[in-house]
Write an enzyme that holds these catalytic residues in place. Sequence first.
Site, PDB file in Angstrom:
ATOM      1  N   GLU A  75       3.565  -0.794   0.130  1.00 21.14           N
ATOM      2  CA  GLU A  75       3.687  -1.388   1.154  1.00 21.14           C
ATOM      3  C   GLU A  75       4.823  -1.537   1.899  1.00 21.14           C
ATOM      4  OE1 GLU A  75      -0.256  -1.883  -0.614  1.00 21.14           O
ATOM      5  OE2 GLU A  75       1.714  -2.273  -1.225  1.00 21.14           O
ATOM      6  N   HIS A 144      -8.299 -10.104  -1.431  1.00 20.59           N
ATOM      7  CA  HIS A 144      -8.169  -8.921  -0.764  1.00 20.59           C
ATOM      8  C   HIS A 144      -9.162 -10.185   0.303  1.00 20.59           C
ATOM      9  CE1 HIS A 144      -9.123  -6.426  -4.078  1.00 20.59           C
ATOM     10  NE2 HIS A 144      -9.329  -5.248  -3.045  1.00 20.59           N
TER      11      HIS A 144
END
Length: 352
Positions: A75, A144
């Site tokens: 990321e 998540h």
Amino acid sequence: MSDVLNDPAVAAEGETARMNMIQAINSALDVVMARDPDVVVMGEDVGYFGGVFRATAGLQKKYGKTRVFDTPITECGIAGVAIGMGAYGLRPVPEIQFADYIYPALDQLVSEAARLRYRSAGEFTCPITVRSPMGGGIFGGQTHSQSPEAIFTHVAGLKTVIPATPYDAKGLLIAAIEDNDPVVFFEPKRLYNGPFNGYWDKPAQNWSQHPAGEVPTGYYRIPLGQANVVREGEALTVLAYGTMVHVALAVSAEHGVDAEVIDLRTLVPLDIQTIEASVKKTGRCLIIHEATRTSGFGAELSALVQERCFYHLEAPVLRVTGFDTPYPHSLEWAYFPGPVRIGEALKTILKD
């Protein structure tokens, strides 16, 4: 300042189609990529696979591997490359697969993207739009399901957008991509396939016929910084965004409360004028968000309402939020603000 921030909305022309939020996001990307060859899409599995939620499905086949391409699982690297592309003159749209994974990219977004226009005295801009699914609703557990929007609203130079309907998702995403400053675009995955039935986990049966599900197939833009009064009312003002807009509407209807429900749509820039006008009219304000309570964006909203509307308030500003705990997998639906806790808040704020 952005070159498009204060532009009027660009109205849609042509046909409409029934879309869920995933389809609307895909349509937005398709439209801007067709209009502007400098727009590129990048991220983990966004190419051949079309994204973990299929939001980029078909784009690589249509526009090629140089404009829609997969990245390694890094990321920080995704954000860094996107920032370099933006400074070079492209308009990258990186996807962070889940908002929970965005933290390794935080230094790049805070230290580089947010400051580039200022530190270069306007010589460079950073027109990147970081898309990422946020929030719960799919039993994704602690890694998540997070809602980290408040972190980004604290950073000067970043804009933060959270749509609540497919129509808004497309129009806001197009505006974000065309903006010359960095935008973090969070997509509530609980709404990806249509709003749930009130506040539970099943999509509403009539979503395909819902007005917000009718989305223009062509180009249109909703300006950043413009809230939407989704329901007018006199009893109190409810401030919400993303999934909680639908929750607020459902609970208010269930309790028969004449609530004025405002979908903020963008947290930064914030449409404080619409908020102020509503609270001064109703005299009461309830704030709802899914993220944890402490230092959540609701605290900023509460402070702004107190500062601007104090002498018009007839009751304290209240917040209903997620709990200050790690995200509970098995107790997900108890964690969300829902009918019980919001109903209690409505009774409290309206008792005087």
